[in-house]
Design a protein around this motif. Structure first.
Motif, mmCIF file in Angstrom:
data_model
loop_
_atom_site.group_PDB
_atom_site.id
_atom_site.type_symbol
_atom_site.label_atom_id
_atom_site.label_comp_id
_atom_site.label_asym_id
_atom_site.label_seq_id
_atom_site.Cartn_x
_atom_site.Cartn_y
_atom_site.Cartn_z
ATOM 1 N N MET A 1 27.572 58.005 30.514
ATOM 2 C CA MET A 1 27.574 57.000 31.638
ATOM 3 C C MET A 1 29.518 57.320 32.203
ATOM 4 N N HIS A 2 29.024 56.123 33.327
ATOM 5 C CA HIS A 2 30.175 56.387 34.215
ATOM 6 C C HIS A 2 30.610 54.947 34.072
ATOM 7 N N THR A 3 32.280 55.081 34.606
ATOM 8 C CA THR A 3 32.201 52.812 35.102
ATOM 9 C C THR A 3 32.927 53.518 35.944
ATOM 10 N N ILE A 4 32.167 52.275 37.350
ATOM 11 C CA ILE A 4 33.296 52.259 38.638
ATOM 12 C C ILE A 4 33.588 51.480 38.509
ATOM 13 N N LYS A 5 35.193 50.819 38.512
ATOM 14 C CA LYS A 5 36.049 49.982 38.957
ATOM 15 C C LYS A 5 36.502 49.550 40.198
ATOM 16 N N VAL A 6 35.796 47.877 40.875
ATOM 17 C CA VAL A 6 35.956 47.623 41.979
ATOM 18 C C VAL A 6 36.917 46.626 42.414
ATOM 19 N N CYS A 7 38.140 46.848 42.992
ATOM 20 C CA CYS A 7 39.322 45.594 42.602
ATOM 21 C C CYS A 7 38.882 44.556 43.199
ATOM 22 N N VAL A 8 38.681 43.856 42.759
ATOM 23 C CA VAL A 8 38.494 41.865 43.511
ATOM 24 C C VAL A 8 39.660 41.805 43.130
ATOM 25 N N GLY A 9 40.920 41.919 43.620
ATOM 26 C CA GLY A 9 41.790 41.051 43.055
ATOM 27 C C GLY A 9 41.973 41.023 44.544
ATOM 28 N N SER A 10 43.315 39.956 45.506
ATOM 29 C CA SER A 10 43.255 39.330 47.145
ATOM 30 C C SER A 10 43.640 40.165 47.474
ATOM 31 N N ALA A 11 44.085 41.321 47.746
ATOM 32 C CA ALA A 11 44.889 42.561 48.801
ATOM 33 C C ALA A 11 43.372 43.428 48.971
ATOM 34 N N CYS A 12 42.709 43.379 48.219
ATOM 35 C CA CYS A 12 41.273 43.925 47.714
ATOM 36 C C CYS A 12 40.330 43.512 48.664
ATOM 37 N N HIS A 13 40.462 42.613 48.194
ATOM 38 C CA HIS A 13 39.121 41.518 48.431
ATOM 39 C C HIS A 13 39.646 41.339 50.499
ATOM 40 N N LEU A 14 40.618 40.821 50.606
ATOM 41 C CA LEU A 14 40.972 40.666 52.181
ATOM 42 C C LEU A 14 40.206 42.304 52.833
ATOM 43 N N LYS A 15 40.494 43.380 52.098
ATOM 44 C CA LYS A 15 39.644 44.897 53.247
ATOM 45 C C LYS A 15 38.586 44.802 52.853
ATOM 46 N N GLY A 16 37.974 44.172 51.631
ATOM 47 C CA GLY A 16 36.234 43.893 51.592
ATOM 48 C C GLY A 16 35.979 44.777 50.523
ATOM 49 N N SER A 17 36.421 44.104 49.791
ATOM 50 C CA SER A 17 36.224 44.911 48.094
ATOM 51 C C SER A 17 34.723 43.757 47.545
ATOM 52 N N GLU B 1 27.843 52.278 35.134
ATOM 53 C CA GLU B 1 27.774 50.783 35.087
ATOM 54 C C GLU B 1 29.195 50.393 36.229
ATOM 55 N N LEU B 2 28.402 49.442 37.118
ATOM 56 C CA LEU B 2 30.015 48.735 38.302
ATOM 57 C C LEU B 2 30.203 47.333 37.681
ATOM 58 N N ARG B 3 31.895 47.994 37.770
ATOM 59 C CA ARG B 3 32.476 46.224 37.220
ATOM 60 C C ARG B 3 33.424 45.893 38.396
ATOM 61 N N GLY B 4 33.791 44.428 38.503
ATOM 62 C CA GLY B 4 34.646 43.917 39.036
ATOM 63 C C GLY B 4 36.038 44.124 38.444
ATOM 64 N N SER B 5 37.502 44.240 39.084
ATOM 65 C CA SER B 5 38.497 44.675 38.132
ATOM 66 C C SER B 5 39.543 43.874 39.018
ATOM 67 N N PHE B 6 40.281 43.630 38.336
ATOM 68 C CA PHE B 6 41.910 42.602 38.867
ATOM 69 C C PHE B 6 42.431 43.830 39.148
ATOM 70 N N CYS B 7 43.545 43.289 39.505
ATOM 71 C CA CYS B 7 44.339 44.922 40.638
ATOM 72 C C CYS B 7 45.056 45.229 39.898
#
Ligand code: FES
Length: 80
Positions: A1-17, A38-44
């Motif tokens: 099992m692999h985990t993909i963490k995508v940053c949802v911090g403000s800078a990445c949010h603006l860039k299209g997270s 597994e896909l997760r949101g992440s802080f900065c």
């Protein structure tokens, strides 16, 4: 099992997270990989200037866009 963490911090949010997340989500679904990835949101993740920052498992922070989000999922499965 692999985990993909995508940053949802403000800078990445603006860039299209959220777009990156939805492409990854769709790719996982289309390729029937929900038991493998597994896909997760992440802080900065600390690389705001590069974003959208994505981390696979505990690996390096990658800079992902809507254009390469789908191939990211394929590349994970190729390394298994
Ligand atoms: S906001 Fe995404 S790495 Fe900082």
């Amino acid at each position: 099992m692999h985990t993909i963490k995508v940053c949802v911090g403000s800078a990445c949010h603006l860039k299209g997270s959220y777009e990156v997340i939805s492409i990854i989500q769709q790719t996982i679904k289309n390729q029937n990989l929900s038991h493998e990835i597994e896909l997760r949101g992440s802080f900065c993740l600390g690389q705001c200037t590069d974003g959208v920052s994505v981390q696979i498992d505990e690996g390096d922070i990658l800079s992902i866009t809507a254009a390469n989000a789908e191939s990211l999922v394929s590349s994970i499965m190729e390394t298994v």
